[in-house]
Design an enzyme around this catalytic site. Sequence first.
Site, PDB file in Angstrom:
ATOM      1  N   CYS A 121       0.843  -1.199   0.000  1.00 28.28           N
ATOM      2  CA  CYS A 121       0.000   0.000   0.000  1.00 28.28           C
ATOM      3  C   CYS A 121       0.879   1.249   0.000  1.00 28.28           C
ATOM      4  CB  CYS A 121      -0.956  -0.057   1.197  1.00 28.28           C
ATOM      5  SG  CYS A 121      -2.130   1.315   1.319  1.00 28.28           S
ATOM      6  N   ASP A 124     -10.012  -3.862  -5.960  1.00 26.35           N
ATOM      7  CA  ASP A 124      -9.119  -2.825  -5.443  1.00 26.35           C
ATOM      8  C   ASP A 124      -9.488  -1.496  -6.081  1.00 26.35           C
ATOM      9  OD1 ASP A 124      -6.974  -1.207  -4.651  1.00 26.35           O
ATOM     10  OD2 ASP A 124      -5.562  -2.879  -4.697  1.00 26.35           O
ATOM     11  N   HIS A 172      -7.913  -4.880  -1.679  1.00 24.80           N
ATOM     12  CA  HIS A 172      -6.742  -4.103  -1.287  1.00 24.80           C
ATOM     13  C   HIS A 172      -6.368  -4.416   0.166  1.00 24.80           C
ATOM     14  CE1 HIS A 172      -4.006  -0.654  -1.620  1.00 24.80           C
ATOM     15  NE2 HIS A 172      -4.326  -0.400  -0.368  1.00 24.80           N
TER      16      HIS A 172
END
Length: 251
Positions: A126, A172, A205
Amino acid sequence: MSGAQCCENPPTLNSASGNGKVEEFGGLSSYIYGPSNSNLAVILVSDVYGYEAPNLRKLADKVGAAGFWAVVPDLVFHRDPTVPDPNTFTEWLKTHGPDQGFEDAKPVIEALKSKGITKIGAAGFCWGAKVVVELSKHPYIQAAVLIHPSLVSVEDIQGVKVPLSILGAEIDRVSPPEVVKQFEAALNAKPEVDSFVKIFAGCSHGWSVRYKDEDEGAVKRAEEAHKDMLDCLLSISTEFGLQFCCFCLCC
């Protein structure tokens, strides 16, 4: 790209988690695990929840058990301990920018070199993926892995100079599959850079480090990503870039 999904499923931070030790390294509090005589190292750059996330430390333990010296530096909270909030994430980034993380990672790399480390890989999750992609534009590291990246652009990928693996998620909103495919196209246009791109079906995600231990399916999908990451980072143990792709494709 970044957004509220970067803050979903927050972990319960635990400074005592993991099999390694916490010590100052390169001027930062860092979680460290692995054989002290190894000349190979991997820097794990956390997501927005920092280096005390238990699942991230479990992964560092796996990296150490594979023969690397694993280092998870506190690149997120050492300047400002504010925990991210999805409602104020944009403001949070102003004092927790990955540009600062990039600069703070440099002394960590120098400390590794002074320890006798000759090959350094980096994996970013991330927020941490932006830090790692910046490192990969320079001769700081020899291999890089971006996992559910945030804040990374096609231009960033075009500037990469080391073998790069990108592990994305089907569900995502931060770096959706169509964006990951753009990253792949940019890498394909750079034949001098070995690369591997994979999109994990059914994953969201953050799936690789923000899973719940009681969810067997989630654990299995995270472990698949961990294996891919490790296989790709094995490239730093050889001078032959072709083996980077071979390791990844045999996953």
